[in-house]
Design a protein around this motif. Structure first.
Motif, PDB file in Angstrom:
ATOM      1  N   UNK A   1     121.674  12.047  -0.372  1.00  0.00           N
ATOM      2  CA  UNK A   1     120.334  11.990  -1.074  1.00  0.00           C
ATOM      3  C   UNK A   1     120.533  10.256  -1.117  1.00  0.00           C
ATOM      4  N   UNK A   2     121.697   9.499  -1.403  1.00  0.00           N
ATOM      5  CA  UNK A   2     121.684   8.303  -1.820  1.00  0.00           C
ATOM      6  C   UNK A   2     121.394   7.449  -0.688  1.00  0.00           C
ATOM      7  N   UNK A   3     121.278   8.212   0.770  1.00  0.00           N
ATOM      8  CA  UNK A   3     121.063   7.410   1.856  1.00  0.00           C
ATOM      9  C   UNK A   3     119.519   7.451   1.970  1.00  0.00           C
ATOM     10  N   UNK A   4     118.821   7.949   1.117  1.00  0.00           N
ATOM     11  CA  UNK A   4     117.224   8.206   1.419  1.00  0.00           C
ATOM     12  C   UNK A   4     116.730   6.924   0.450  1.00  0.00           C
ATOM     13  N   UNK A   5     117.378   6.031  -0.117  1.00  0.00           N
ATOM     14  CA  UNK A   5     116.777   4.652  -0.533  1.00  0.00           C
ATOM     15  C   UNK A   5     116.414   3.847   0.332  1.00  0.00           C
ATOM     16  N   UNK A   6     115.113   3.477  -0.044  1.00  0.00           N
ATOM     17  CA  UNK A   6     114.316   2.785   0.941  1.00  0.00           C
ATOM     18  C   UNK A   6     113.552   3.361   2.162  1.00  0.00           C
ATOM     19  N   UNK A   7     113.762   4.873   2.138  1.00  0.00           N
ATOM     20  CA  UNK A   7     113.188   5.634   2.947  1.00  0.00           C
ATOM     21  C   UNK A   7     111.728   5.972   2.940  1.00  0.00           C
ATOM     22  N   UNK A   8     110.877   6.148   3.825  1.00  0.00           N
ATOM     23  CA  UNK A   8     109.477   6.784   3.587  1.00  0.00           C
ATOM     24  C   UNK A   8     109.785   8.313   3.891  1.00  0.00           C
ATOM     25  N   UNK A   9     109.327   9.116   2.907  1.00  0.00           N
ATOM     26  CA  UNK A   9     109.491  10.629   3.195  1.00  0.00           C
ATOM     27  C   UNK A   9     107.978  11.373   3.011  1.00  0.00           C
ATOM     28  N   UNK A  10     107.914  12.475   3.749  1.00  0.00           N
ATOM     29  CA  UNK A  10     106.806  12.837   3.937  1.00  0.00           C
ATOM     30  C   UNK A  10     106.837  14.506   3.569  1.00  0.00           C
ATOM     31  N   UNK A  11     105.709  15.062   2.985  1.00  0.00           N
ATOM     32  CA  UNK A  11     105.812  16.457   2.375  1.00  0.00           C
ATOM     33  C   UNK A  11     104.270  16.892   2.435  1.00  0.00           C
ATOM     34  N   UNK A  12     103.857  18.039   2.167  1.00  0.00           N
ATOM     35  CA  UNK A  12     102.325  18.260   2.008  1.00  0.00           C
ATOM     36  C   UNK A  12     101.922  18.371   0.716  1.00  0.00           C
ATOM     37  N   UNK A  13     100.602  17.840   0.755  1.00  0.00           N
ATOM     38  CA  UNK A  13      99.902  17.863  -0.632  1.00  0.00           C
ATOM     39  C   UNK A  13      99.845  19.035  -1.380  1.00  0.00           C
ATOM     40  N   UNK A  14     100.451  18.654  -2.630  1.00  0.00           N
ATOM     41  CA  UNK A  14     100.316  20.027  -3.601  1.00  0.00           C
ATOM     42  C   UNK A  14     101.449  20.764  -3.604  1.00  0.00           C
ATOM     43  N   UNK A  15     102.752  20.466  -2.628  1.00  0.00           N
ATOM     44  CA  UNK A  15     103.724  21.337  -2.526  1.00  0.00           C
ATOM     45  C   UNK A  15     104.775  21.059  -3.464  1.00  0.00           C
ATOM     46  N   UNK A  16     105.636  22.103  -3.493  1.00  0.00           N
ATOM     47  CA  UNK A  16     106.868  21.815  -4.466  1.00  0.00           C
ATOM     48  C   UNK A  16     107.824  20.906  -3.580  1.00  0.00           C
ATOM     49  N   UNK A  17     107.906  20.758  -2.330  1.00  0.00           N
ATOM     50  CA  UNK A  17     108.641  19.675  -1.705  1.00  0.00           C
ATOM     51  C   UNK A  17     108.139  18.174  -2.200  1.00  0.00           C
ATOM     52  N   UNK A  18     106.702  17.984  -2.363  1.00  0.00           N
ATOM     53  CA  UNK A  18     106.399  16.575  -2.934  1.00  0.00           C
ATOM     54  C   UNK A  18     107.129  16.476  -4.521  1.00  0.00           C
ATOM     55  N   UNK A  19     106.978  17.620  -5.006  1.00  0.00           N
ATOM     56  CA  UNK A  19     107.306  17.494  -6.430  1.00  0.00           C
ATOM     57  C   UNK A  19     108.909  17.201  -6.578  1.00  0.00           C
ATOM     58  N   UNK A  20     109.761  17.636  -5.547  1.00  0.00           N
ATOM     59  CA  UNK A  20     111.180  17.539  -5.375  1.00  0.00           C
ATOM     60  C   UNK A  20     111.329  15.963  -5.051  1.00  0.00           C
ATOM     61  N   UNK A  21     110.368  15.421  -3.938  1.00  0.00           N
ATOM     62  CA  UNK A  21     110.684  14.188  -3.664  1.00  0.00           C
ATOM     63  C   UNK A  21     110.437  13.145  -4.970  1.00  0.00           C
ATOM     64  N   UNK A  22     109.519  13.429  -5.654  1.00  0.00           N
ATOM     65  CA  UNK A  22     109.063  12.831  -6.889  1.00  0.00           C
ATOM     66  C   UNK A  22     110.240  12.732  -7.789  1.00  0.00           C
ATOM     67  N   UNK A  23     110.799  13.735  -8.209  1.00  0.00           N
ATOM     68  CA  UNK A  23     111.926  13.811  -8.842  1.00  0.00           C
ATOM     69  C   UNK A  23     113.267  13.138  -8.311  1.00  0.00           C
ATOM     70  N   UNK A  24     113.256  13.280  -6.981  1.00  0.00           N
ATOM     71  CA  UNK A  24     114.606  12.505  -6.327  1.00  0.00           C
ATOM     72  C   UNK A  24     114.156  10.899  -6.445  1.00  0.00           C
ATOM     73  N   UNK A  25     112.962  10.691  -6.155  1.00  0.00           N
ATOM     74  CA  UNK A  25     112.658   8.956  -6.581  1.00  0.00           C
ATOM     75  C   UNK A  25     113.439   8.598  -7.756  1.00  0.00           C
ATOM     76  N   UNK A  26     112.924   9.171  -8.934  1.00  0.00           N
ATOM     77  CA  UNK A  26     113.250   8.890 -10.173  1.00  0.00           C
ATOM     78  C   UNK A  26     114.681   8.930 -10.339  1.00  0.00           C
ATOM     79  N   UNK A  27     115.505   9.842  -9.772  1.00  0.00           N
ATOM     80  CA  UNK A  27     116.924   9.871 -10.059  1.00  0.00           C
ATOM     81  C   UNK A  27     117.416   8.812  -9.121  1.00  0.00           C
ATOM     82  N   UNK A  28     117.101   8.425  -7.989  1.00  0.00           N
ATOM     83  CA  UNK A  28     117.586   7.469  -7.156  1.00  0.00           C
ATOM     84  C   UNK A  28     117.662   6.138  -8.048  1.00  0.00           C
ATOM     85  N   UNK A  29     116.456   5.882  -8.535  1.00  0.00           N
ATOM     86  CA  UNK A  29     116.207   4.774  -9.269  1.00  0.00           C
ATOM     87  C   UNK A  29     116.894   4.453 -10.676  1.00  0.00           C
TER      88      UNK A  29
END
Length: 287
Positions: A143-171
């Motif tokens: 996950x540390x290698x995802x800093x600065x990356x553009x990530x995609x997921x489906x609107x309204x999906x749990x995957x988008x929710x997980x990416x949002x949480x990951x972004x906060x964790x990375x920061x």
């Protein structure tokens, strides 16, 4: 062979019967009794989520369809399945509006959804992986290698929710965080943008990633580390007394298919592998 091409969105059309006042259907017994009388279970899905559900030769097929037909054959013989194909974003609102009996789709169980809707026993593992281009496999390993990356997921999906949480964790760990979380109507669009280099990674369930990589060898790879907590896919019903009996019948059928090996046979057919899911209870979601 299935494809991952997008299909045009089919609008939700309510029938005259479904527009009747709530009191009229409430007087006809519960939902299960009405389904038995009509000999038809009306469900909605998003038929662009192979191998769970997709369109092949004009027919909606997939793991969920096969598993439900097995459950109906055992628990409700004579009841036929009527499937409507809708965009994912319309499934939960449509269920709330009583436009169909239940959602037959790979819906990840999370806290918000479980607060409002009733879920069956789990039908598959929904743990989230990170899909990337094959030529990036050596440089994106955690996950540390995802800093600065553009990530995609489906609107309204749990995957988008997980990416949002990951972004906060990375920061919070001192990193840059994700450069952007790009949301798509369908995953087919996200896969296309990833292959074309317009985004860097796609968050998707491991169950979907495996068949996708097999269908497009040499195009994609998967990051060794998953994101988010352990999670499961299940089917969705309304959380009310009207749907309670149907929920029990369908969940009992899923449990039987899990214990007698039918579920694993269908997983091998559609995913090329098997996955362990609980047969006795739906775990409380942690996300």
């Amino acid at each position: 062979m299935y494809t991952f091409l997008s299909r045009s969105i089919i609008p939700i059309v309510a029938s005259v019967a479904l527009l009747a006042p709530a009191c009229s259907w409430a007087q006809q017994g519960d939902l299960l009794a009405r389904i038995k009388d009509a000999k038809q279970l009306t469900v909605a899905t998003e038929a662009r989520y192979a191998p769970f559900e997709y369109v092949d030769a004009g027919k909606i097929v997939g793991y969920d369809i096969d598993l439900m037909n097995h459950v109906l054959g055992k628990a409700l013989p004579g009841v036929k399945l009527k499937v409507s194909d809708l965009p994912f974003q319309g499934l939960l609102p449509g269920l709330d509006a009583r436009r169909f009996d239940m959602i037959l789709a790979a819906v990840t169980v999370n806290k918000d959804r479980a607060d409002h809707f009733a879920f069956t026993l789990p039908v598959a593992d929904a743990t989230i992986g990170v899909l990337l281009r094959a030529n990036e496999a050596g440089s994106v390993k955690s996950t540390s290698d995802l800093n600065g990356k553009i990530a995609g997921a489906q609107i309204g999906s749990v995957q988008t929710q997980a990416l949002t949480a990951l972004d906060k964790t990375l920061k919070s760990s001192g990193g840059e965080g994700l450069k952007q979380i790009k949301q798509y109507v369908s995953y087919d669009e996200a896969y296309g943008d990833l292959a074309a280099g317009r985004i860097d990674v796609v968050a998707q369930s491991l169950a979907n990633i495996g068949p996708l990589m097999k269908s497009r060898p040499g195009v994609f790879a998967v990051m060794p580390q998953t994101i988010g907590p352990k999670s499961y896919f299940a089917w969705v019903m309304r959380k009310d007394s009207d749907s309670g009996a149907l929920l029990r019948v369908i969940s009992d059928g899923i449990a039987e298919a899990n214990r007698d090996g039918t579920m694993k046979k269908l997983q091998l057919k559609w995913f090329g592998t098997t996955m362990d899911v609980p047969a006795d209870a739906l775990p409380v979601p942690s996300m």
